[in-house]
Design an enzyme around this catalytic site. Sequence first.
Site, short mmCIF file in Angstrom:
data_model
loop_
_atom_site.label_atom_id
_atom_site.label_comp_id
_atom_site.label_asym_id
_atom_site.label_seq_id
_atom_site.Cartn_x
_atom_site.Cartn_y
_atom_site.Cartn_z
N LYS A 73 0.86 -1.19 0.00
CA LYS A 73 0.00 0.00 0.00
C LYS A 73 0.89 1.24 0.00
O LYS A 73 1.89 1.30 0.73
CB LYS A 73 -0.90 -0.01 1.24
N SER A 148 -9.72 1.91 2.75
CA SER A 148 -8.85 2.65 1.86
C SER A 148 -7.82 1.78 1.14
O SER A 148 -7.23 2.22 0.16
CB SER A 148 -8.12 3.75 2.64
N SER A 172 -9.88 -0.34 6.99
CA SER A 172 -9.30 -0.25 5.65
C SER A 172 -8.62 -1.49 5.10
O SER A 172 -8.29 -1.54 3.93
CB SER A 172 -8.31 0.90 5.58
#
Length: 479
Positions: A73, A148, A172
């Site tokens: 990420k 996210s 997330s």
Amino acid sequence: MTIHEAHQLLKTKQLSSVELTKACLERISQVEPKVHALITITDELALKQARKADELIVTGDNNPLTGIPVLIKDIICTKGIRTTCASKMLENFVPPYDATVIEKLNECGAVIVGKSNMDEFAMGSSTENSAFFPTYNPWDLSCVPGGSSGGSAAAVAAGETIYALGSDTGGSIRQPAGFCGITGLKLTYGRVSRYGLVAFASSLDQIGPLTKDVTDCALVLNAIAGYDSRDSTSAPYPTPDYTQCLTTDLEGLRLGVPKEYFVEGMQAEAAQAIKAAINKLEELGARVEWEVSLPHTPYALAVYYIIAPSEASANLARYDGVKYGFSYQADSMWEAMEKTRQYGFGDEVKRRIMLGTYALSAGYYDAYYLKAQKVRTLIRQEFDKAFEKFDALVTPTSPTVPFKIGEKIDDPLQMYLSDVCTLPINIAGLPAISIPAGFANGLPIGMQIIGKPFSEETILKIAHAFQQATEWHKRKPKI
Ligand code: GLN
């Protein structure tokens, strides 16, 4: 392919890491025009690391992560690789150091294929808040992948990487894992070092794995968990071998099903699928108590949206155009700082900064921030009490299946509601895993299993037993 399947092939020389990495890169170039899961593709680095991994394997290296492609990420610092947080503010930021989790993966001989798309600074539930482009759900390209960590989840589901790392502040990792039909684990606060994780809300953030099954989760956990002197919130506890708990016997385990998580307005098919999945756990030997009540649960959303923005407003003060990142050139210092923040941050980030500074301001601090902290304690105590009676709690991961791109983007409150089932867990600092538990209209549904602090082994065991008895996690999107 899972990590453990790929490891077997690498170990028995039926496949080389270079071949595996090339296959992932090939897949990335095939599906990226549709999925848009990656901000940066690190193909050269990946092939270099793969060649090195192949050499290690020849010399007898048997680490299960050696030579296996991973996607990171884009909020986790990678030395020499752009780390943008999906923000204009950090569009050209190249960290001079690696996060601890990256150092640890590198020590295992991991192969980094790229950095994944996300909501800007991890604020969002759909990956539509990326400053660059939205990511699309591989199960249905008109839907969001969740957020996210939507890029990480979509890429694992679409076969662009074998596994990925994400971060979870309010859901997330689990929510996008649920939306993309994969397995995602949020760890106990303090279990994994956050050194090198760009801070969103420091009392809530945790890094964790997004994988194709529970065994893979355990393997990644073995590599990344543990104390780190560079993170003052990391817990000084020893870490077990997480693969050891992966048995299939749930005999005698006590599970509670808190009714508040089947929220009003929840999609009937999703609720049904979760109830069927819990029945399965009962069949496997667990003792299930339905209708448990955690009455403070409905306050978690409000508590989260005071605490997370408050901490975010403080953490984001560092982006002033002076130290690093985007810098607007102006004659006066104040103008430079204001314009840097005006153009560098997107709408959702600005909304959080405003909410947070308001909640922390003199005169409102007691009414909002302090009150939220007190309710946070009540929520935590309520969980503590439940865990005197239960080994784990089982809930839906989200109240709905993936929603359409654009459906909630202009309604922040609706967007915030997609995390009602995951936020309380971060507020209490607990570990929780989301695993595929069914489908509705061809879209995946996630089940969340919540454990007491540092009981990752218990929730992995329950999730693993479920996956051994079901096939949901084996379904693949046709893309
Ligand atoms: N969706 C939540 C938020 O927008 C949680 C995000 C996260 O876990 N990083 O804050």
